[in-house]
Write a protein that holds these residues in place. Structure first.
Motif, mmCIF file in Angstrom:
data_model
loop_
_atom_site.group_PDB
_atom_site.id
_atom_site.type_symbol
_atom_site.label_atom_id
_atom_site.label_comp_id
_atom_site.label_asym_id
_atom_site.label_seq_id
_atom_site.Cartn_x
_atom_site.Cartn_y
_atom_site.Cartn_z
ATOM 1 N N MET A 126 56.470 6.703 1.140
ATOM 2 C CA MET A 126 56.169 7.373 2.398
ATOM 3 C C MET A 126 56.535 6.461 3.557
ATOM 4 O O MET A 126 56.086 5.312 3.607
ATOM 5 N N THR A 127 57.319 6.960 4.476
ATOM 6 C CA THR A 127 57.836 6.135 5.565
ATOM 7 C C THR A 127 57.227 6.543 6.895
ATOM 8 O O THR A 127 57.244 7.718 7.266
ATOM 9 N N ASP A 128 56.680 5.560 7.594
ATOM 10 C CA ASP A 128 56.226 5.768 8.963
ATOM 11 C C ASP A 128 57.426 5.578 9.875
ATOM 12 O O ASP A 128 57.981 4.484 9.959
ATOM 13 N N ASN A 129 57.835 6.637 10.559
ATOM 14 C CA ASN A 129 59.013 6.575 11.417
ATOM 15 C C ASN A 129 58.692 6.150 12.846
ATOM 16 O O ASN A 129 59.568 6.201 13.713
ATOM 17 N N SER A 130 57.444 5.741 13.101
ATOM 18 C CA SER A 130 57.118 5.234 14.429
ATOM 19 C C SER A 130 57.565 3.783 14.548
ATOM 20 O O SER A 130 57.974 3.158 13.575
ATOM 21 N N LYS A 131 57.427 3.255 15.737
ATOM 22 C CA LYS A 131 57.798 1.853 15.980
ATOM 23 C C LYS A 131 56.907 0.880 15.227
ATOM 24 O O LYS A 131 57.270 -0.269 14.999
ATOM 25 N N ASN A 132 55.726 1.338 14.788
ATOM 26 C CA ASN A 132 54.794 0.450 14.095
ATOM 27 C C ASN A 132 55.161 0.213 12.639
ATOM 28 O O ASN A 132 54.729 -0.772 12.047
ATOM 29 N N ASN A 133 55.937 1.140 12.050
ATOM 30 C CA ASN A 133 56.370 0.997 10.663
ATOM 31 C C ASN A 133 55.181 0.648 9.758
ATOM 32 O O ASN A 133 55.231 -0.296 8.963
ATOM 33 N N ALA A 134 54.100 1.439 9.877
ATOM 34 C CA ALA A 134 52.882 1.168 9.112
ATOM 35 C C ALA A 134 53.130 1.335 7.618
ATOM 36 O O ALA A 134 53.931 2.160 7.186
ATOM 37 N N TYR A 192 57.005 11.055 23.513
ATOM 38 C CA TYR A 192 58.081 10.068 23.509
ATOM 39 C C TYR A 192 57.880 9.085 22.375
ATOM 40 O O TYR A 192 56.773 8.617 22.123
ATOM 41 N N TYR A 193 58.950 8.767 21.741
ATOM 42 C CA TYR A 193 58.890 7.888 20.579
ATOM 43 C C TYR A 193 58.146 6.580 20.824
ATOM 44 O O TYR A 193 57.333 6.174 19.990
ATOM 45 N N PRO A 194 58.368 5.860 21.945
ATOM 46 C CA PRO A 194 57.684 4.575 22.120
ATOM 47 C C PRO A 194 56.167 4.689 22.151
ATOM 48 O O PRO A 194 55.468 3.704 21.968
ATOM 49 N N GLN A 195 55.638 5.883 22.392
ATOM 50 C CA GLN A 195 54.192 6.054 22.474
ATOM 51 C C GLN A 195 53.604 6.643 21.189
ATOM 52 O O GLN A 195 52.414 6.905 21.127
ATOM 53 N N THR A 196 54.419 6.843 20.189
ATOM 54 C CA THR A 196 53.939 7.415 18.936
ATOM 55 C C THR A 196 53.453 6.305 18.009
ATOM 56 O O THR A 196 54.184 5.376 17.707
ATOM 57 N N SER A 197 52.206 6.434 17.559
ATOM 58 C CA SER A 197 51.598 5.376 16.749
ATOM 59 C C SER A 197 51.827 5.554 15.259
ATOM 60 O O SER A 197 51.889 4.583 14.514
ATOM 61 N N LEU A 198 51.898 6.801 14.800
ATOM 62 C CA LEU A 198 52.158 7.087 13.391
ATOM 63 C C LEU A 198 52.958 8.375 13.330
ATOM 64 O O LEU A 198 52.544 9.392 13.885
ATOM 65 N N LEU A 199 54.117 8.350 12.671
ATOM 66 C CA LEU A 199 55.004 9.516 12.626
ATOM 67 C C LEU A 199 55.525 9.686 11.200
ATOM 68 O O LEU A 199 56.305 8.875 10.711
ATOM 69 N N MET A 200 55.060 10.741 10.537
ATOM 70 C CA MET A 200 55.404 10.965 9.140
ATOM 71 C C MET A 200 56.239 12.240 9.006
ATOM 72 O O MET A 200 55.738 13.348 9.208
ATOM 73 N N HIS A 201 57.512 12.083 8.667
ATOM 74 C CA HIS A 201 58.382 13.231 8.437
ATOM 75 C C HIS A 201 58.285 13.744 6.999
ATOM 76 O O HIS A 201 58.654 14.875 6.717
ATOM 77 N N PHE A 202 57.847 12.885 6.083
ATOM 78 C CA PHE A 202 57.772 13.211 4.657
ATOM 79 C C PHE A 202 59.137 13.615 4.108
ATOM 80 O O PHE A 202 59.264 14.584 3.360
#
Length: 208
Positions: free
Chosen positions: A41-49, A22-32
């Motif tokens: 490079m965009t982090d698509n998780s809620k953290n927007n690292a 589930y998206y709210p539990q994803t810490s780092l999400l890279m679609h590239f």
């Protein structure tokens, strides 16, 4: 000539939800996703690292598993850097998954850390997903592994695996609160009792 691995869809989710991630539990999400040659490079998780491309790591349209693009690395010194935060900690207090897709246009005679929090090695807490085709070390050639080092304790999942050039592989490490199990294309290849801890280093994708 160094191989240039393509990485697609790296996710480092953390949480206790079973089933789909589930998206709210994803810490780092890279679609590239992006334009060819882009180093944004965009982090698509809620953290927007903040993710920084180094030494030529870039978006490529030459290969893709999803969406028409992937991350292109030269297999030598290209990498992405994610600064330290709590998302780098793969501790024992919660379940977690690290997952990615990788495609190697040629099979290198080398060991490669695909993703991890180690930053230069040494006796510091760290974790990493790696592959090893270094034939000069007969005990470790043609391997896939997950490595942790905490408080002087080294632990590995290090198992034989035959890689093919130009093929997309899904590599996943899953911690169930007792053991870490490593999967290739959804099939378990090994497990270990995770030796606690986390890393105070930032995450690197494609280093070493």
């Amino acid at each position: 000539m160094a191989t240039k691995p393509f990485l697609s869809q790296i996710a480092v989710p953390v949480g206790t939800t079973t089933g789909d991630v589930y998206y709210p539990q994803t810490s780092l999400l890279m679609h590239f996703n992006g334009t060819n040659g882009s180093t944004t490079m965009t982090d698509n998780s809620k953290n927007n690292a903040t993710v920084t491309a180094t030494n030529g790591a870039a978006i490529s349209t030459a290969q893709s598993k999803f969406g028409g693009t992937s991350l292109l690395l030269d297999g030598t010194d290209d990498y992405l850097q994610v600064p330290y935060s709590t998302i780098n900690n793969l501790g024992t207090g919660e379940k977690w998954t690290v997952e990615l897709w990788i495609n190697m246009p040629s099979i290198p005679a080398a060991s490669m850390d695909i993703i991890g929090a180690s930053n230069g090695g040494g006796p510091v807490p760290k974790w990493m997903l790696n592959i090893n085709m270094n034939t000069s070390f007969t005990y470790s050639a043609n391997k896939v592994g997950f490595h942790t080092y905490v408080a002087g304790a080294d632990r590995w999942i290090n198992v034989n695996y035959t890689w093919s050039a130009g093929v997309w592989y899904n590599i996943t490490a899953v911690y169930d609160s007792v053991n870490t199990t490593l999967y290739v294309n959804g099939v378990s290849v090994g497990s270990l009792a995770y030796n606690a801890g986390s890393s105070t280093n930032g995450i690197r994708i494609g280093s070493d």
